[in-house]
Design a protein around this motif. Sequence first.
Motif, short mmCIF file in Angstrom:
data_model
loop_
_atom_site.label_atom_id
_atom_site.label_comp_id
_atom_site.label_asym_id
_atom_site.label_seq_id
_atom_site.Cartn_x
_atom_site.Cartn_y
_atom_site.Cartn_z
N UNK A 25 -58.51 29.57 -2.07
CA UNK A 25 -59.73 28.48 -1.74
C UNK A 25 -59.59 28.29 -0.16
N UNK A 26 -60.72 28.25 0.36
CA UNK A 26 -60.90 28.00 2.08
C UNK A 26 -62.20 27.15 2.09
N UNK A 27 -62.01 26.28 3.12
CA UNK A 27 -63.25 25.65 3.43
C UNK A 27 -63.65 26.40 4.46
N UNK A 28 -64.74 27.20 4.46
CA UNK A 28 -65.06 28.21 5.36
C UNK A 28 -66.01 27.74 6.29
N UNK A 29 -66.70 26.64 6.33
CA UNK A 29 -67.63 25.98 7.27
C UNK A 29 -69.05 26.67 7.17
N UNK A 30 -69.14 27.64 6.36
CA UNK A 30 -70.45 28.01 6.16
C UNK A 30 -71.40 27.35 5.00
N UNK A 31 -72.33 26.64 5.42
CA UNK A 31 -73.04 25.73 4.73
C UNK A 31 -74.08 26.18 3.65
N UNK A 32 -74.29 27.64 3.70
CA UNK A 32 -75.46 28.24 2.84
C UNK A 32 -74.79 29.42 2.15
N UNK A 56 -65.96 23.83 0.22
CA UNK A 56 -64.67 24.91 -0.20
C UNK A 56 -64.98 25.79 -0.90
N UNK A 57 -64.80 27.23 -0.60
CA UNK A 57 -65.00 28.17 -1.08
C UNK A 57 -63.82 28.88 -1.90
N UNK A 58 -63.82 29.44 -3.21
CA UNK A 58 -63.14 30.30 -3.70
C UNK A 58 -63.17 31.82 -3.82
N UNK A 59 -62.17 32.53 -4.00
CA UNK A 59 -62.17 33.96 -3.87
C UNK A 59 -60.96 34.47 -4.90
N UNK A 82 -62.50 34.51 9.67
CA UNK A 82 -63.61 34.64 8.81
C UNK A 82 -64.79 35.34 9.35
N UNK A 83 -65.40 36.21 8.65
CA UNK A 83 -66.83 36.59 9.08
C UNK A 83 -67.74 37.08 7.81
N UNK A 84 -68.80 36.44 8.09
CA UNK A 84 -69.88 36.89 7.03
C UNK A 84 -70.39 38.25 7.34
N UNK A 85 -71.13 38.93 6.15
CA UNK A 85 -71.64 40.11 6.28
C UNK A 85 -72.66 40.13 7.19
#
Length: 202
Positions: A25-32, A56-59, A82-85
């Motif tokens: 679990x990571x708080x990525x900072x990506x709102x969408x 917070x995002x889980x993987x 972190x990097x989004x696709x």
Amino acid sequence: MFSGIIQRLAKVEVAEPVGASLRLAITTGYPDLELGESVAVNGVCLTVTSLEIGGRTEFFLSPETLARSTLGTIEVGDAVNLERSVRLETRLSGHLVQGHVDGRATLVSATEEAGAYRLAFDVDAELARYCVAKGSIALNGISLTINSISQADVRFQVGVMIIPHTWTHTNLHALAVGDQVNVEVDVIAKYVERLCLPYLKP
């Protein structure tokens, strides 16, 4: 698919074993972000399995992912890249990165030179054929240019030069000699090798 241009640094909040797997679990900072979306974490393509209010995002990391990458030893509080696709209309500032880790590399030296940083990594010799001077390599998901290569026994060494922006905006600055990073070689080199194999056999 990713470009190797790190967008954020974030800290691991949960690293909970689930049998031979791991819940991260990571708080990525990506709102969408959306469920099922891909995010590269230290260069490893992971699927978003849960989203919470607050970001917070889980993987879920399988045994294969844990064995292949450095995420098998990750701990709460560790900083991750972190990097989004990428989107089709996105500028490809780095190089084509799949988030499919080929192995791990060990930091053997880090020296400062005129404000930049020269790093050398030991990499498994089986990956040497995919690396060329001035070619691309992804280390912890960061698109980097190979400046030097040297071979020694079953290992070979790759040298890279890190500019101050990359040094401070990724987790490279937190590495100590002996630490490991995830390695992904240029996928184009692997495809070229595969296509040429029938013509190289005696």
